[in-house]
Structures are given as C-alpha cells and as structure tokens.
Design an enzyme around this catalytic site. Structure first.
Site, PDB file in Angstrom:
ATOM      1  N   GLY A   1       0.827  -1.212   0.000  1.00 51.65           N
ATOM      2  CA  GLY A   1       0.000   0.000   0.000  1.00 51.65           C
ATOM      3  C   GLY A   1       0.852   1.249   0.000  1.00 51.65           C
TER       4      GLY A   1
ATOM      5  N   TYR B   1     -14.330  -4.657   8.323  1.00 56.34           N
ATOM      6  CA  TYR B   1     -13.060  -3.942   8.553  1.00 56.34           C
ATOM      7  C   TYR B   1     -12.581  -4.171   9.990  1.00 56.34           C
ATOM      8  CZ  TYR B   1      -9.868   0.126   8.429  1.00 56.34           C
ATOM      9  OH  TYR B   1      -8.777   0.957   8.486  1.00 56.34           O
TER      10      TYR B   1
ATOM     11  N   LYS C   1      -9.177  -6.028  11.158  1.00 61.41           N
ATOM     12  CA  LYS C   1      -8.166  -5.281  11.917  1.00 61.41           C
ATOM     13  C   LYS C   1      -7.936  -5.896  13.298  1.00 61.41           C
ATOM     14  CE  LYS C   1      -7.127  -2.175   8.825  1.00 61.41           C
ATOM     15  NZ  LYS C   1      -5.792  -2.238   8.178  1.00 61.41           N
TER      16      LYS C   1
HETATM   17  P1  NAP Z   1      -5.277   4.704   1.101  1.00 55.46           P
HETATM   18  O1  NAP Z   1      -4.836   6.112   1.043  1.00 55.46           O
HETATM   19  O2  NAP Z   1      -6.637   4.344   0.623  1.00 55.46           O
HETATM   20  O3  NAP Z   1      -4.185   3.796   0.352  1.00 55.46           O
HETATM   21  C1  NAP Z   1      -4.332   2.414   0.335  1.00 55.46           C
HETATM   22  C2  NAP Z   1      -3.144   1.765  -0.327  1.00 55.46           C
HETATM   23  O4  NAP Z   1      -3.370   0.332  -0.278  1.00 55.46           O
HETATM   24  C3  NAP Z   1      -3.005   2.142  -1.797  1.00 55.46           C
HETATM   25  O5  NAP Z   1      -1.638   2.293  -2.139  1.00 55.46           O
HETATM   26  C4  NAP Z   1      -3.603   0.938  -2.521  1.00 55.46           C
HETATM   27  O6  NAP Z   1      -3.034   0.664  -3.789  1.00 55.46           O
HETATM   28  C5  NAP Z   1      -3.246  -0.187  -1.594  1.00 55.46           C
HETATM   29  N1  NAP Z   1      -4.138  -1.342  -1.792  1.00 55.46           N
HETATM   30  C6  NAP Z   1      -5.460  -1.420  -1.569  1.00 55.46           C
HETATM   31  N2  NAP Z   1      -5.917  -2.640  -1.928  1.00 55.46           N
HETATM   32  C7  NAP Z   1      -4.859  -3.330  -2.385  1.00 55.46           C
HETATM   33  C8  NAP Z   1      -4.677  -4.623  -2.925  1.00 55.46           C
HETATM   34  N3  NAP Z   1      -5.691  -5.495  -3.041  1.00 55.46           N
HETATM   35  N4  NAP Z   1      -3.445  -4.991  -3.323  1.00 55.46           N
HETATM   36  C9  NAP Z   1      -2.389  -4.136  -3.199  1.00 55.46           C
HETATM   37  N5  NAP Z   1      -2.493  -2.908  -2.699  1.00 55.46           N
HETATM   38  C10 NAP Z   1      -3.715  -2.504  -2.303  1.00 55.46           C
HETATM   39  O7  NAP Z   1      -5.221   4.139   2.605  1.00 55.46           O
HETATM   40  P2  NAP Z   1      -4.560   4.739   3.941  1.00 55.46           P
HETATM   41  O8  NAP Z   1      -5.562   5.624   4.589  1.00 55.46           O
HETATM   42  O9  NAP Z   1      -3.206   5.217   3.669  1.00 55.46           O
HETATM   43  O10 NAP Z   1      -4.523   3.416   4.848  1.00 55.46           O
HETATM   44  C11 NAP Z   1      -3.380   2.601   4.931  1.00 55.46           C
HETATM   45  C12 NAP Z   1      -3.624   1.554   6.012  1.00 55.46           C
HETATM   46  O11 NAP Z   1      -3.896   2.205   7.253  1.00 55.46           O
HETATM   47  C13 NAP Z   1      -4.819   0.646   5.733  1.00 55.46           C
HETATM   48  O12 NAP Z   1      -4.553  -0.667   6.158  1.00 55.46           O
HETATM   49  C14 NAP Z   1      -5.909   1.257   6.584  1.00 55.46           C
HETATM   50  O13 NAP Z   1      -6.890   0.307   6.939  1.00 55.46           O
HETATM   51  C15 NAP Z   1      -5.108   1.720   7.783  1.00 55.46           C
HETATM   52  N6  NAP Z   1      -5.762   2.766   8.533  1.00 55.46           N
HETATM   53  C16 NAP Z   1      -6.103   3.952   7.957  1.00 55.46           C
HETATM   54  C17 NAP Z   1      -6.743   4.916   8.706  1.00 55.46           C
HETATM   55  C18 NAP Z   1      -7.149   6.239   8.125  1.00 55.46           C
HETATM   56  O14 NAP Z   1      -7.847   6.989   8.826  1.00 55.46           O
HETATM   57  N7  NAP Z   1      -6.749   6.593   6.931  1.00 55.46           N
HETATM   58  C19 NAP Z   1      -7.057   4.672  10.053  1.00 55.46           C
HETATM   59  C20 NAP Z   1      -6.699   3.452  10.610  1.00 55.46           C
HETATM   60  C21 NAP Z   1      -6.052   2.509   9.845  1.00 55.46           C
HETATM   61  P3  NAP Z   1      -3.270   1.674  -5.060  1.00 55.46           P
HETATM   62  O15 NAP Z   1      -2.510   2.921  -4.717  1.00 55.46           O
HETATM   63  O16 NAP Z   1      -2.680   0.920  -6.213  1.00 55.46           O
HETATM   64  O17 NAP Z   1      -4.742   1.872  -5.160  1.00 55.46           O
END
Ligand code: NAP
Length: 248
Positions: free
Chosen positions: A14, A156, A160
C-alpha cells in the site's frame, strides 16, 4: 534519537498513497532500500520514482495483496532481486462499509482477504529469510476500529482485530530468531481513505479526539520507522495506538 539501519531492505504494501507512501519515504530517508507494493503499477511506480528522485533507493511492484499466489510469486521475485528482506510493513487496506444486515458476502470476503489474509501471506513469505538472518521486523497496520468496533464496519473491524492475533502469534513463533512483530493502530488519519467523509462527520470525529485534530500519515510513519529500526529490538507482540488519545 538517531535510528540505526544497517543496509536494510523493506517491503511496504500500500506504498502508493497515504500512510504507506509516508512510511516508504521515511524508511528511504534512513537509507533503507524500499520495495513499494500497491495494487496499480502507476501508484507504486510513482512512489518509487519520487523516492529515487529524492536520492533514495526504491523499486516497485504491482501486486494484488489479497491473492495468495500473486503474493507468493512476488515475494519470490523480490527475494531473487534483493537477496534479503529485513523489514515488512503490511499496510495495504480497504474499506467496504455496510451495516451487518445489509452486508454482502463479497463485501465481507474482500475486506478480510485484503486487510487480514494479506498480512498472513506476506509474513509467511518473508519470515523464513528473516529467521535465517537472525534479524527481522514485521509491522502490521491495524486500526482503532479493530479495538473499538464500529457500526457499518464489521468486516473492517474483524480484519483489523484479526491482525492483533496474527501479530502476537508471529511475535511468539519468531522471537527466538530475533524477528519482532508489532501492530500499529491508527485513529482517523487524513488520506484518500477518509477524504470522502462528510465535513460534519469529520467534525464529530475530531470532537472525540483529545488532541483535537485528525492524524497525518507522518504521525504513523514516524512510529513505524522506529519499530523498523535496530533500536526497537526489545519490543515485540505489542500494539501502538496512534490516535490523538481517542482510545485510552
Ligand atoms: P489509502 O490512502 O486508501 O491507500 C491504500 C493503499 O493500499 C493504496 O496504495 C492501494 O493501492 C493499496 N491497496 C489497496 N488494496 C490493495 C490490494 N488489493 N493490493 C495491493 N495494494 C492494495 O489508505 P490509507 O488511509 O493510507 O490506509 C493505509 C492503512 O492504514 C490501511 O490498512 C488502513 O486500513 C489503515 N488505517 C487507515 C486509517 C485512516 O484513517 N486513513 C485509520 C486506521 C487505519 P493503489 O494505490 O494501487 O490503489
């Protein structure tokens, strides 16, 4: 504090956007060679390109992390290219929100496969090489939702929460080989994942955060970088909640 990284190689899933990209960039700034993984080539390719342009070392690989065979093949190719993987950051994740009574099997399965199974696939693929080297760091990105639950996010939240059990089991199985495994549970972080939330909901969320702001990708990448370093060597099986004090 100066952190020590001894020619390490990291795989960050990611890494194309948001939190994963910040982690990849911070590790690269420390001299770590970073393999940026995301779903689309354009996304991880741009992340690796930006790191190289800033003087760091990075390659990229488009892999669907929810596909066991694709992960195994990619891991083999990464090991063939880099010889060693020392740091694994399982960060790729998605949401497919719905209330339980309306949730389709597909919404449940896709989120479990992408957010939880992927952590197992990548950890299984690299734990042996870390064990042989008697050094490794596995960092799994969970969420406060895994601790609290959330209406509309049963899939989700279950994925998690599953990460905590996987992380502690990894920690116990590989501790004798000096491989640590820890989880980070972010609160609400400003990325594409939360960009779509309406402003009133964001205000309501901020109202529940003692530090009175949403988090940034950098708030998460800083602790991940520490957990990936030499200096975190006596920490394993733990969850670090980085949420402005929301869960305490
Ligand atoms: P994001 O901006 O939506 O980015 C998600 C990344 O994961 C992207 O690079 C995407 O690839 C990649 N991805 C998604 N599905 C995939 C798959 N099947 N195979 C390979 N890559 C995949 O997410 P984020 O907010 O940075 O979140 C990152 C992590 O933190 C996640 O696990 C999320 O659950 C966790 N998290 C986020 C938050 C929040 O508030 N944002 C809070 C708690 C936890 P592409 O770029 O190619 O689309």
């Amino acid at each position: 504090m100066e952190l020590t990284f001894d020619n390490r190689v990291a795989v960050v899933t990611g890494a194309g956007r948001g939190i994963g990209r910040a982690i990849a960039e911070d590790l690269a700034k420390e001299g770590v060679t970073v393999v940026c993984v995301s779903k689309s080539e354009s996304s991880c390719g741009a992340a690796a390109e930006a790191i190289r342009a800033a003087g760091g070392k990075a390659t990229s690989r488009a892999v669907d992390v929810s596909d066991s065979e694709a992960v195994a093949a990619a891991a083999e190719a990464i090991l063939a290219e880099h010889k060693q993987v020392d740091i694994l950051v399982n960060n790729a994740g998605i949401t497919r929100d719905n209330l339980i009574l309306r949730m389709k099997d597909e919404e449940w399965d896709t989120v479990i496969r992408t957010n939880l199974n992927s952590c197992f696939y990548w950890s299984r693929a690299f734990a042996q090489t870390m064990a042989r080297a008697r050094w490794g760091r596995i960092i799994n990105i969970s969420s406060v939702i895994g601790l609290m639950g959330n209406a509309g996010q049963a899939n989700y939240s279950a994925a998690k929460a599953g990460i905590f059990g996987l992380t502690k089991s990894l920690a116990r199985e590989f501790a004798k080989r000096n491989v640590t495994a820890n989880a980070v549970a972010p609160g609400f972080i400003q990325t594409d994942m939360t960009a779509g939330l309406d402003e009133r909901l964001k205000e309501a969320i901020v109202g529940q955060v003692p530090l009175r702001r949403l988090g940034t990708a950098s708030d998460i990448s800083k602790i991940v970088t520490f957990l990936a370093s030499e200096e975190s060597g006596y920490i394993t099986g733990q969850t670090f909640t980085v949420d402005g004090g929301m869960v305490m």
